[in-house]
Scaffold this active site. Structure first.
Site, mmCIF file in Angstrom:
data_model
loop_
_atom_site.group_PDB
_atom_site.id
_atom_site.type_symbol
_atom_site.label_atom_id
_atom_site.label_comp_id
_atom_site.label_asym_id
_atom_site.label_seq_id
_atom_site.Cartn_x
_atom_site.Cartn_y
_atom_site.Cartn_z
ATOM 1 N N GLU A 87 43.201 40.287 43.708
ATOM 2 C CA GLU A 87 43.742 40.804 44.975
ATOM 3 C C GLU A 87 44.857 41.829 44.791
ATOM 4 O O GLU A 87 45.324 42.420 45.765
ATOM 5 C CB GLU A 87 44.248 39.636 45.830
ATOM 6 C CG GLU A 87 43.117 38.745 46.308
ATOM 7 C CD GLU A 87 43.587 37.589 47.170
ATOM 8 O OE1 GLU A 87 44.775 37.252 47.115
ATOM 9 O OE2 GLU A 87 42.732 37.014 47.878
ATOM 10 N N TRP A 91 36.115 31.290 49.445
ATOM 11 C CA TRP A 91 35.049 31.292 48.432
ATOM 12 C C TRP A 91 35.302 30.226 47.369
ATOM 13 O O TRP A 91 34.401 29.895 46.604
ATOM 14 C CB TRP A 91 34.950 32.674 47.787
ATOM 15 C CG TRP A 91 36.126 33.072 46.923
ATOM 16 C CD1 TRP A 91 37.445 32.981 47.271
ATOM 17 C CD2 TRP A 91 36.098 33.591 45.596
ATOM 18 N NE1 TRP A 91 38.238 33.432 46.238
ATOM 19 C CE2 TRP A 91 37.443 33.822 45.194
ATOM 20 C CE3 TRP A 91 35.091 33.911 44.695
ATOM 21 C CZ2 TRP A 91 37.790 34.335 43.947
ATOM 22 C CZ3 TRP A 91 35.444 34.434 43.454
ATOM 23 C CH2 TRP A 91 36.769 34.635 43.094
ATOM 24 N N ASP A 92 36.517 29.698 47.326
ATOM 25 C CA ASP A 92 36.875 28.645 46.372
ATOM 26 C C ASP A 92 35.803 27.554 46.339
ATOM 27 O O ASP A 92 35.437 27.041 45.289
ATOM 28 C CB ASP A 92 38.199 27.982 46.779
ATOM 29 C CG ASP A 92 39.364 28.941 46.906
ATOM 30 O OD1 ASP A 92 39.136 30.102 47.277
ATOM 31 O OD2 ASP A 92 40.508 28.527 46.646
ATOM 32 N N LYS A 130 45.588 39.890 38.942
ATOM 33 C CA LYS A 130 46.075 38.589 39.390
ATOM 34 C C LYS A 130 45.284 37.447 38.760
ATOM 35 O O LYS A 130 45.825 36.436 38.363
ATOM 36 C CB LYS A 130 45.961 38.524 40.917
ATOM 37 C CG LYS A 130 46.431 37.213 41.506
ATOM 38 C CD LYS A 130 46.363 37.235 43.024
ATOM 39 C CE LYS A 130 46.805 35.902 43.608
ATOM 40 N NZ LYS A 130 46.603 35.826 45.055
ATOM 41 N N GLN A 131 43.967 37.597 38.716
ATOM 42 C CA GLN A 131 43.117 36.464 38.341
ATOM 43 C C GLN A 131 41.808 36.975 37.755
ATOM 44 O O GLN A 131 41.474 38.158 37.904
ATOM 45 C CB GLN A 131 42.825 35.614 39.569
ATOM 46 C CG GLN A 131 42.029 36.335 40.640
ATOM 47 C CD GLN A 131 42.162 35.685 42.006
ATOM 48 O OE1 GLN A 131 43.034 36.032 42.780
ATOM 49 N NE2 GLN A 131 41.275 34.752 42.288
HETATM 50 C C1 BGC Z 1 43.422 33.852 45.536
HETATM 51 C C2 BGC Z 1 42.065 33.794 46.201
HETATM 52 C C3 BGC Z 1 41.823 32.400 46.689
HETATM 53 C C4 BGC Z 1 42.940 31.948 47.604
HETATM 54 C C5 BGC Z 1 42.789 30.509 48.027
HETATM 55 C C6 BGC Z 1 44.484 33.390 46.508
HETATM 56 O O1 BGC Z 1 45.722 33.360 45.881
HETATM 57 O O2 BGC Z 1 43.709 35.155 45.099
HETATM 58 O O3 BGC Z 1 41.067 34.174 45.295
HETATM 59 O O4 BGC Z 1 40.621 32.332 47.366
HETATM 60 O O5 BGC Z 1 44.174 32.065 46.937
HETATM 61 O O6 BGC Z 1 42.785 29.661 46.937
#
Ligand code: BGC
Length: 765
Positions: A469, A327-328, A583-584
């Site tokens: 995540e 999804w990035d 996490k984010q």
């Molecule tokens: C992140 C995801 C991301 C992926 C690739 C993961 O560490 O939690 O959101 O899509 O890395 O960048």
């Protein structure tokens, strides 16, 4: 100014891994890591061609193929190969000209007898002939001497889950040499063909199974420079029926054209690209360089000539994350492309249409309808994400993760990007050529996923994983629910648009997909989706059901409990899993994606709540915190998060490992996020589909910002000073553009300029 990055640091292995990313040269088809000429697989050399994947065997991860390295060259003096990292070296530097996408290195080796041997090398992967790698070397010695030069193709490559190539054939077809091979899984042919010109004598060929080199003896005169040139043509069966023949013919074309003319074409191409997208920051050269560096990395990996590939999470910098497209791309990179290079944005979205069958297969596999997109998508759209995607650092055992199964928001992120593309470009041909089908199928997937809650009398999304995540399998993740509701609303808007403007294809599509009943169901459901709201007392939006009841330790305390810094914080037993540590950006990202829905107080309350609880453990996170901070007047924080995103691969410290798994590489989502933070955050520019809002919050050092921006095909030049905003259409406007600055809405004149004063908000640091 602020176009060149340079590095003179000592080259220990860790530093060289990072430099490989930082100094990558690319043209959207090839990514060539920024390692040195003499480097081999131990130093993570890589040549990645977009769209070529292979699985080396059962149980191994399917990943991009690292092709034979046609850029190999080493000097040998008195029987000793000269290697910058092994020394002794008197001077060394590596640099990248971002404006022209040309990498240079200069090393002065000092030999035991005092001879100083200088190697200058210049390389680029041509932007006008995308299969071509070009290099020029200048060699000079301080004494008359004999130098041996080894140059050629090194097929003994670095792999994470290889080897991927078999049936190697090394060939000499003087003046060309080549290696051809086939991928293991599908037998796709690949070929690298090299041409080299050197004033040296005694030219011999050295061949091994996976390497073919030429050896030249160069008799040097002290102080005299010798110029050598190399071309390497890189082809795979994905895009060429006969890679070896294509390689030979491209090398001959390069020979006829010559290095200087090829370089000229390449430089002109890149200059034109920058004219279309350069965002100039006056008064802050550090920010300027970091942002240009970010845009350079996006341009270097963006598919220009094809819509069958997209941009992987680690770009073209290697095999990390299986070369998967996440999804990035849609959420963090697409805004830049849609506003600056809509044709590239279109390619990225068409890739999702081309892989729709894979998404349908995945939905069926899990018992759903419609399209459930791959969490990690490759050439076919099937999911490369494994069920055990992380290895426990303590036991060495694979850990069950639910990224693949439960991050259903991917099927909302893609429609969101399609909606943004349409709103920014006004181009509805994408909808007709596959975009609408993708939106419908994603909406259909959510229709089959939702549950009716008799208590709430609303539809819910249960058992999902949001962007954060560390909390898997939760109920009603706010981001997921809002995005799914948005997918429904978009689906209805797309259907209405097609019905009004293209009735015949609209009808045909509904028929082809048997979608009429679903459309009706979506119409009935769209307003009844449970969308977690802000707590009336605190204004905090819970990230998911029960989130606010979890343990609430300070982040630093939780991190102190780790017994290894690489320990994974999520999963079944992760330290963060039963806490509020995330996490984010999750809720904060959603606030950025739906800016018109939330009052400043809500954004502020959530920023204050979530920021201290966010590990910033993903490179995707900083930009959301920057954008949200800018909107609530936290300018120092907005600037800091912007700089974190923009300089991550420049001089930042991105995570290199999760557990024992190497995750290094470039971070294009952070690069795209940096652009978003600069444009929608610090410059306060937003396009709603009807109205352009400009509400600048320039950080103190920025005296002026200039940027080009495309809106529905009209290119505007926007200049923001600390006092006013000036808009100038680059050509007479084709559409009416309404702009809101300081709460007042004005219509932009078709030609000429509009300047509006605003009061620069105060900067606290
Ligand atoms: C992140 C995801 C991301 C992926 C690739 C993961 O560490 O939690 O959101 O899509 O890395 O960048």
């Amino acid at each position: 100014m602020s176009w060149i990055i340079t590095e003179t640091r000592q080259l220990d292995e860790k530093a060289s891994d990072r430099l490989g990313n930082k100094f990558l040269v690319g043209n959207g088809y090839i990514g060539y890591r920024g390692t040195l000429e003499e480097h081999a697989k131990e130093r993570k050399t890589a040549t990645i061609a977009a769209g070529l994947y292979d699985q080396a065997g059962e149980g191994l991860w399917r990943e991009p193929v690292n092709l034979p390295n046609g850029g190999f060259l080493e000097l040998v003096y008195q029987g000793r190969p000269l290697r910058a990292h092994a020394g002794p070296v008197e001077e060394h530097s590596q640099s990248l000209d971002l404006r022209h996408a040309v990498h240079e290195r200069m090393t002065v080796f000092t030999a035991e007898d005092g001879n100083r041997i200088t190697l200058r090398a210049k390389r680029f992967v041509s932007a006008t002939r995308r299969h071509l790698f070009c290099a020029q070397y200048v060699v000079e010695t301080s004494r008359d001497c004999e130098l041996i030069i080894h140059t050629g193709i090194d097929g003994d490559v670095w792999d994470l889950n290889g080897p991927h190539l078999r049936d190697f054939i090394t060939a000499v077809d003087d003046p060309l040499i080549s290696i051809s091979a086939r991928t293991g899984e599908k037998g796709i042919p690949v070929s690298v063909c090299e041409y080299f010109v050197c004033p040296g004598r005694n030219h011999v060929f050295l061949t091994e199974e996976r390497r073919i080199l030429r050896e030249f003896l160069l008799q040097t005169r002290a102080g005299q420079p010798y110029t050598l040139v190399k071309f390497a043509a890189i082809h795979t069966g994905v895009d060429t029926p006969d890679p070896p023949a294509a390689g030979r013919s491209l090398c001959w074309e390069a020979i006829r054209t010559g290095f200087d003319a090829l370089l000229k074409d390449h430089r002109q191409y890149w200059e034109a690209r920058w004219t279309d997208c350069d965002l100039q920051i006056l008064g802050d050269s550090r920010a300027q360089l970091a942002l240009r560096f970010s845009l350079y990395h996006l341009l270097a990996i963006a598919p220009v000539e094809t819509d069958t590939v997209s941009i992987p999470a680690r770009g073209l910098s290697g095999q990390v994350y299986k070369g998967g497209i996440f999804w990035d791309t849609e959420i963090f990179m697409l805004p830049f492309f849609a506003h600056e290079f809509p044709e590239i944005a279109r390619n990225l979205l068409m890739y999702r249409f081309r892989t729709l069958e894979g998404a349908r297969r995945k939905a069926r596999e899990y018992g759903y309808r419609g399209a459930f997109y791959a969490w990690e998508s490759q050439d076919t759209g099937d999911d490369a994400c494994t069920l055990y995607n992380i290895t426990d650092i303590h036991t060495g055992r694979p850990m069950r993760t639910y990224f693949r199964d439960k991050q259903i928001h991917i099927s909302a992120d893609i429609p969101y990007a399609i909606g943004e593309y349409f709103s920014i470009t006004g181009d509805d041909s994408l909808l007709l050529e596959g975009g609408a089908e993708v939106v419908y199928e994603c909406a259909r997937f959510f229709l089959s996923y939702l549950h009716y809650s008799p208590d709430r009398k609303q539809y819910e999304f249960l058992d999902v994983t949001g962007p954060d995540e560390y909390h898997e399998r939760v109920h009603n993740n706010a981001y997921t629910n809002w995005m799914a509701a948005h997918t429904f609303a978009l689906c209805l808007r797309v259907a209405a648009h097609l019905q009004k403007h293209h009735p015949a294809p609209a009808k045909a599509l509904l028929q082809k997909l048997g979608f009429r009943k679903d459309l009706e169901a979506i119409r009935k459901t769209v307003r009844k989706i449970y969308q977690p709201a802000a707590d009336p007392r605190t204004s905090v939006i819970p990230q998911f059901d029960g989130y606010l009841q979890l343990e609430d330790p300070p982040l630093a305390e939780l991190l102190r409990l780790r017994s290894d810094p690489r320990e994974y914080l999520g999963g079944g037993n992760g330290l963060a899993s039963n806490t509020q540590i995330l996490k984010q950006a999750d809720v904060i990202l959603a606030l950025c994606l739906f800016p018109e829905r939330f009052a400043r107080e809500t954004v502020s309350a959530n920023w204050e709540y979530y920021e201290p609880r966010t590990e910033q453990g993903s490179s995707l996170s900083a930009c959301s915190y920057s954008i949200a901070a800018a909107g609530i007047g936290k300018l120092a924080e907005a600037y800091e998060f912007f700089m974190t995103a923009a300089s991550l691969d420049l001089d930042g410290d991105p995570k290199q490992y999760v557990g024992p798994l190497y995750i290094g590489g470039t971070h294009p989502a952070a690069s795209g996020g940096a652009w978003m933070a600069a444009v929608s955050g610090l410059c306060g520019i937003r396009w709603s589909g009807k109205l352009l809002t400009i509400d600048p919050r320039l950080p103190a050092p920025w005296s002026e910002v200039r940027l080009p921006l495309l809106i529905r095909g009209d290119r505007l030049q926007i200049v923001i000073t600390r006092k006013d905003v000036t808009l100038r259409p680059m050509q007479p406007l084709q559409h009416k553009v309404r702009v809101r600055i300081r709460r007042k809405v004005r219509t932009l004149p078709r030609q000429g300029t509009l300047t509006v004063e605003y009061g620069a908000p105060e900067w606290r640091s």
